[in-house]
Design a protein around this motif. Structure first.
Motif, PDB file in Angstrom:
ATOM      1  N   ILE A 120      53.385  -9.273 -18.145  1.00  0.00           N
ATOM      2  CA  ILE A 120      53.534  -8.879 -19.548  1.00  0.00           C
ATOM      3  C   ILE A 120      55.019  -8.675 -19.828  1.00  0.00           C
ATOM      4  O   ILE A 120      55.688  -7.920 -19.125  1.00  0.00           O
ATOM      5  CB  ILE A 120      52.764  -7.577 -19.833  1.00  0.00           C
ATOM      6  N   ILE A 121      55.531  -9.346 -20.834  1.00  0.00           N
ATOM      7  CA  ILE A 121      56.934  -9.198 -21.217  1.00  0.00           C
ATOM      8  C   ILE A 121      57.044  -8.027 -22.190  1.00  0.00           C
ATOM      9  O   ILE A 121      56.291  -7.946 -23.159  1.00  0.00           O
ATOM     10  CB  ILE A 121      57.457 -10.500 -21.850  1.00  0.00           C
ATOM     11  N   HIS A 122      57.976  -7.124 -21.921  1.00  0.00           N
ATOM     12  CA  HIS A 122      58.109  -5.894 -22.704  1.00  0.00           C
ATOM     13  C   HIS A 122      58.302  -6.181 -24.195  1.00  0.00           C
ATOM     14  O   HIS A 122      57.689  -5.542 -25.044  1.00  0.00           O
ATOM     15  CB  HIS A 122      59.270  -5.064 -22.162  1.00  0.00           C
ATOM     16  N   LYS A 123      59.130  -7.155 -24.531  1.00  0.00           N
ATOM     17  CA  LYS A 123      59.400  -7.475 -25.933  1.00  0.00           C
ATOM     18  C   LYS A 123      58.144  -7.947 -26.675  1.00  0.00           C
ATOM     19  O   LYS A 123      58.058  -7.831 -27.883  1.00  0.00           O
ATOM     20  CB  LYS A 123      60.481  -8.557 -26.047  1.00  0.00           C
ATOM     21  N   ASP A 124      57.169  -8.477 -25.943  1.00  0.00           N
ATOM     22  CA  ASP A 124      55.936  -8.978 -26.555  1.00  0.00           C
ATOM     23  C   ASP A 124      54.953  -7.873 -26.917  1.00  0.00           C
ATOM     24  O   ASP A 124      53.919  -8.142 -27.526  1.00  0.00           O
ATOM     25  CB  ASP A 124      55.236  -9.974 -25.626  1.00  0.00           C
ATOM     26  N   LEU A 125      55.265  -6.631 -26.568  1.00  0.00           N
ATOM     27  CA  LEU A 125      54.346  -5.522 -26.850  1.00  0.00           C
ATOM     28  C   LEU A 125      54.457  -4.997 -28.283  1.00  0.00           C
ATOM     29  O   LEU A 125      53.635  -4.196 -28.701  1.00  0.00           O
ATOM     30  CB  LEU A 125      54.592  -4.375 -25.863  1.00  0.00           C
ATOM     31  N   ARG A 174      66.779   1.922 -16.236  1.00  0.00           N
ATOM     32  CA  ARG A 174      68.063   1.608 -16.869  1.00  0.00           C
ATOM     33  C   ARG A 174      68.183   0.163 -17.319  1.00  0.00           C
ATOM     34  O   ARG A 174      69.148  -0.187 -17.987  1.00  0.00           O
ATOM     35  CB  ARG A 174      69.205   1.931 -15.907  1.00  0.00           C
ATOM     36  N   MET A 175      67.239  -0.688 -16.985  1.00  0.00           N
ATOM     37  CA  MET A 175      67.377  -2.097 -17.349  1.00  0.00           C
ATOM     38  C   MET A 175      67.134  -2.319 -18.838  1.00  0.00           C
ATOM     39  O   MET A 175      66.466  -1.527 -19.501  1.00  0.00           O
ATOM     40  CB  MET A 175      66.457  -2.970 -16.504  1.00  0.00           C
ATOM     41  N   LYS A 176      67.681  -3.390 -19.350  1.00  0.00           N
ATOM     42  CA  LYS A 176      67.527  -3.732 -20.758  1.00  0.00           C
ATOM     43  C   LYS A 176      66.082  -4.143 -21.041  1.00  0.00           C
ATOM     44  O   LYS A 176      65.421  -4.761 -20.206  1.00  0.00           O
ATOM     45  CB  LYS A 176      68.450  -4.891 -21.125  1.00  0.00           C
ATOM     46  N   VAL A 177      65.619  -3.823 -22.232  1.00  0.00           N
ATOM     47  CA  VAL A 177      64.260  -4.162 -22.650  1.00  0.00           C
ATOM     48  C   VAL A 177      64.038  -5.674 -22.581  1.00  0.00           C
ATOM     49  O   VAL A 177      62.964  -6.137 -22.210  1.00  0.00           O
ATOM     50  CB  VAL A 177      63.987  -3.632 -24.085  1.00  0.00           C
ATOM     51  N   GLU A 178      65.059  -6.446 -22.891  1.00  0.00           N
ATOM     52  CA  GLU A 178      64.940  -7.916 -22.886  1.00  0.00           C
ATOM     53  C   GLU A 178      64.614  -8.458 -21.491  1.00  0.00           C
ATOM     54  O   GLU A 178      64.056  -9.544 -21.362  1.00  0.00           O
ATOM     55  CB  GLU A 178      66.238  -8.571 -23.367  1.00  0.00           C
TER      56      GLU A 178
END
Length: 86
Positions: free
Chosen positions: A2-7, A48-52
């Motif tokens: 699941i890609i975070h931006k797709d939520l 700490r990682m970017k949402v992208e």
């Protein structure tokens, strides 16, 4: 995976859907799609990682089958096993 931006379109909507998926067990691990690393949701370096760059997995098998390796910080034992197999 699941890609975070797709939520969702907005941060609040994404975090709400994410929380529901974590509570229901549909998300157990998080990962960085650029570095191909997966780890626990509560990992300090992962937070700490970017949402992208953020992706999520239902289980460890899904992460490994997607070509990801364990995080050296939050999954030290799994990381050392992975490293020794290389």
């Amino acid at each position: 995976m699941i890609i975070h931006k797709d939520l969702g379109d907005k941060p609040f909507a994404r975090s709400r859907v994410l929380l529901l998926k974590i509570k229901s067990g549909k998300i157990v691990l998080g990962g960085n799609k650029n570095l191909k690393i997966y780890g626990r949701i509560d990992c300090t370096t992962g937070k700490r990682m970017k949402v992208e760059n953020r992706v999520f997995f239902e289980n460890e098998t899904e992460a490994i089958n997607s070509g990801y390796r364990p995080c050296a910080v939050c999954m030290r034992k799994e990381y050392l096993l992975w490293k020794n197999q290389r």
